[in-house]
Design an enzyme around this catalytic site. Sequence first.
Site, PDB file in Angstrom:
ATOM      1  N   ASP A  80       0.843  -1.199   0.000  1.00  0.00           N
ATOM      2  CA  ASP A  80       0.000   0.000   0.000  1.00  0.00           C
ATOM      3  C   ASP A  80       0.879   1.252   0.000  1.00  0.00           C
ATOM      4  OD1 ASP A  80      -1.983   2.081   0.769  1.00  0.00           O
ATOM      5  OD2 ASP A  80      -3.276   0.339   1.033  1.00  0.00           O
ATOM      6  N   SER A 135      -7.048   4.353  -1.403  1.00  0.00           N
ATOM      7  CA  SER A 135      -7.008   2.885  -1.395  1.00  0.00           C
ATOM      8  C   SER A 135      -8.351   2.221  -1.700  1.00  0.00           C
ATOM      9  CB  SER A 135      -6.486   2.378  -0.052  1.00  0.00           C
ATOM     10  OG  SER A 135      -5.148   2.764   0.116  1.00  0.00           O
ATOM     11  N   ASP A 184     -10.096  -2.654   6.480  1.00  0.00           N
ATOM     12  CA  ASP A 184      -9.554  -1.464   5.817  1.00  0.00           C
ATOM     13  C   ASP A 184      -9.794  -1.584   4.301  1.00  0.00           C
ATOM     14  OD1 ASP A 184      -8.320   1.008   5.768  1.00  0.00           O
ATOM     15  OD2 ASP A 184      -6.285   0.243   5.993  1.00  0.00           O
ATOM     16  N   THR A 207      -8.185  -1.756   1.382  1.00  0.00           N
ATOM     17  CA  THR A 207      -7.551  -2.709   0.449  1.00  0.00           C
ATOM     18  C   THR A 207      -8.080  -4.132   0.635  1.00  0.00           C
ATOM     19  OG1 THR A 207      -5.613  -1.277   0.436  1.00  0.00           O
ATOM     20  CG2 THR A 207      -5.328  -3.504  -0.438  1.00  0.00           C
ATOM     21  N   ARG A 225     -15.945   3.712   2.731  1.00  0.00           N
ATOM     22  CA  ARG A 225     -14.946   2.811   3.314  1.00  0.00           C
ATOM     23  C   ARG A 225     -14.948   2.799   4.832  1.00  0.00           C
ATOM     24  NH1 ARG A 225      -8.946   4.876   1.958  1.00  0.00           N
ATOM     25  NH2 ARG A 225      -8.482   3.699   3.849  1.00  0.00           N
ATOM     26  N   GLU A 272      -1.666  -7.890   1.613  1.00  0.00           N
ATOM     27  CA  GLU A 272      -1.363  -6.460   1.635  1.00  0.00           C
ATOM     28  C   GLU A 272      -0.364  -6.105   2.731  1.00  0.00           C
ATOM     29  OE1 GLU A 272      -3.355  -2.037   2.264  1.00  0.00           O
ATOM     30  OE2 GLU A 272      -4.032  -3.727   3.454  1.00  0.00           O
ATOM     31  N   ASP A 296       2.161   2.699   3.402  1.00  0.00           N
ATOM     32  CA  ASP A 296       1.332   3.901   3.222  1.00  0.00           C
ATOM     33  C   ASP A 296       1.146   4.666   4.524  1.00  0.00           C
ATOM     34  OD1 ASP A 296      -1.135   5.409   1.892  1.00  0.00           O
ATOM     35  OD2 ASP A 296      -1.865   4.559   3.775  1.00  0.00           O
ATOM     36  N   LYS A 297       0.798   3.963   5.580  1.00  0.00           N
ATOM     37  CA  LYS A 297       0.423   4.669   6.820  1.00  0.00           C
ATOM     38  C   LYS A 297       1.628   5.398   7.415  1.00  0.00           C
ATOM     39  CE  LYS A 297      -3.223   1.237   7.637  1.00  0.00           C
ATOM     40  NZ  LYS A 297      -4.326   1.996   7.038  1.00  0.00           N
ATOM     41  N   HIS A 348       2.403   8.497   5.299  1.00  0.00           N
ATOM     42  CA  HIS A 348       1.517   9.585   5.741  1.00  0.00           C
ATOM     43  C   HIS A 348       2.105  10.295   6.963  1.00  0.00           C
ATOM     44  CE1 HIS A 348      -2.101   9.232   3.291  1.00  0.00           C
ATOM     45  NE2 HIS A 348      -2.191   7.943   3.514  1.00  0.00           N
ATOM     46  N   ASP A 364      -1.070   0.158  -4.745  1.00  0.00           N
ATOM     47  CA  ASP A 364      -2.395   0.701  -5.082  1.00  0.00           C
ATOM     48  C   ASP A 364      -2.304   2.131  -5.585  1.00  0.00           C
ATOM     49  OD1 ASP A 364      -1.633   1.540  -2.555  1.00  0.00           O
ATOM     50  OD2 ASP A 364      -3.592   1.181  -1.628  1.00  0.00           O
ATOM     51  N   HIS A 365      -1.407   2.908  -5.013  1.00  0.00           N
ATOM     52  CA  HIS A 365      -1.195   4.298  -5.431  1.00  0.00           C
ATOM     53  C   HIS A 365       0.183   4.703  -4.942  1.00  0.00           C
ATOM     54  CE1 HIS A 365      -1.731   5.288  -1.233  1.00  0.00           C
ATOM     55  NE2 HIS A 365      -2.860   4.604  -1.235  1.00  0.00           N
ATOM     56  N   HIS A 379      -1.149  11.144  -0.653  1.00  0.00           N
ATOM     57  CA  HIS A 379      -0.816  10.230  -1.756  1.00  0.00           C
ATOM     58  C   HIS A 379      -0.364  11.068  -2.945  1.00  0.00           C
ATOM     59  CE1 HIS A 379      -4.120   7.369  -0.082  1.00  0.00           C
ATOM     60  NE2 HIS A 379      -3.073   7.434   0.710  1.00  0.00           N
TER      61      HIS A 379
END
Length: 452
Positions: free
Chosen positions: A51, A100, A151, A153, A164, A321, A326-327, A330, A368-369, A415
């Site tokens: 992710d 996501s 979550d 994904t 989501r 995943e 990702d987290k 961030h 995913d991104h 992102h």
Amino acid sequence: MRSRLVALTGVTLIVLLAVGVAIAANGDRSNALQKAIDGGRAKNVILLIGDGMGDSEITIARNYAVGAAGHLAMDDFPLTGQMTTYSVLPDGKPDYDPESASTASAWSTGHKTVDGRISTSPSDQDLATILELAKQDGFRTGNVTTAELTDATPAAPMSHVVARGCQGPQDMSACPQDKKSAGGPGSISEQAVQHGVDVLLGGGKARFDQVIPAGEGPYAGQTVIQQAQALGYKLVTDKAGLLAAQPGTKLLGLFTPINMSLDWGGLAATNPPSGPGRCQTGLQSANEPTLADMTSKALGLLDAKISGPGKDQPGFFLQVEGASIDKRDHAAQPCEQIGETVDFDAAVRVALDFAKKNKDTLVIVTADHAHTSQIVEVNATPAGASSILETNEGAQMMVTYGTAAGDPRVVSQQHTGTQLRVAAQGPQAGNVVGLIDQTELFQIMARALGVN
Ligand SMILES: [Zn+2]
């Protein structure tokens, strides 16, 4: 991670890739690439998603952990391409910076949707997913993550909601039409167990501990865990329980209340830059399985021979995943981000080892991104928060985060909308080459499994 052997003549040096494809001594890969292209059917599909794992995140982890000239497991796939990830706005125009939910819905269903939606179209229609199609045709299914199992994904292949956030039966305020009392399928956690996914492993136990409210279906008054047990799931909550799990029953592994914990820490990005320094490692609790542990167990269970008519190794679809790349991007935490990328790469290694013994397996590794982190010159003075890391090869690398202004401990980095690497091997893998769109992953996996 390449093994080398000298041919019997003692003249020709042949390099064997992890996938067993020979490359000529002069570096010509033409023959190897031809051999890697297989237009046939796969018995199994393993989709691994890092992710937020753009090219920067891969390069940062490679530089730190195995060196600039080293290879991660994910670097040794024979076939790679680039993949666009944009989502759509409610008016149908492109949204160049996706998240996501829309991206996971894209590969799960083959359709673009609006940010925040889970496998539902912009006009509220449920979109059939690759996991559902595989299950319908008798394949086993699995879903593994380091985030909450609810979550975005992991949610996309096994649920349909308009927002989501609707992760547990008490979280349904944004999804009135998805409530059972309105004729809907309920929250993401309820849908996960209603789908009968054979192996569900990750965090997010708190969502499954929620009590289903009165009027919300046949399990009202019970927790989602109790619903799962009534539907035949065995529950495990720690590493020992996971390792002891045997084939024959569906497995629900919930190892933490929210996200699973991180193994690496240290050197939060600041302005002026933190460091130079080294990351701390070995921080994850020994009671929690790693992503590689979960992937290994999921593969063992999904591939197990169970006697009885029609039960003999039907093949499977498994999504894995690595969520916190990702987290931690961030949060502008480079060490935590690298640790999560390395943790994800260990799961990729497990999938490659499985595919070595099971060549009829399509393995896809992608993201995913894209995300924020960038490598810049160590003497630079970037506007954002940065850290200078001393890598395993004794050099310095500055990582900077600059997609949100303000204190990164408070303000989340964003992102980014750039294209991603997609790597694959096995049947249908050749279709990732070139520039594809994320929605094409659905067709590639569907063709490989022969489902539609
Ligand atoms: Zn994110």
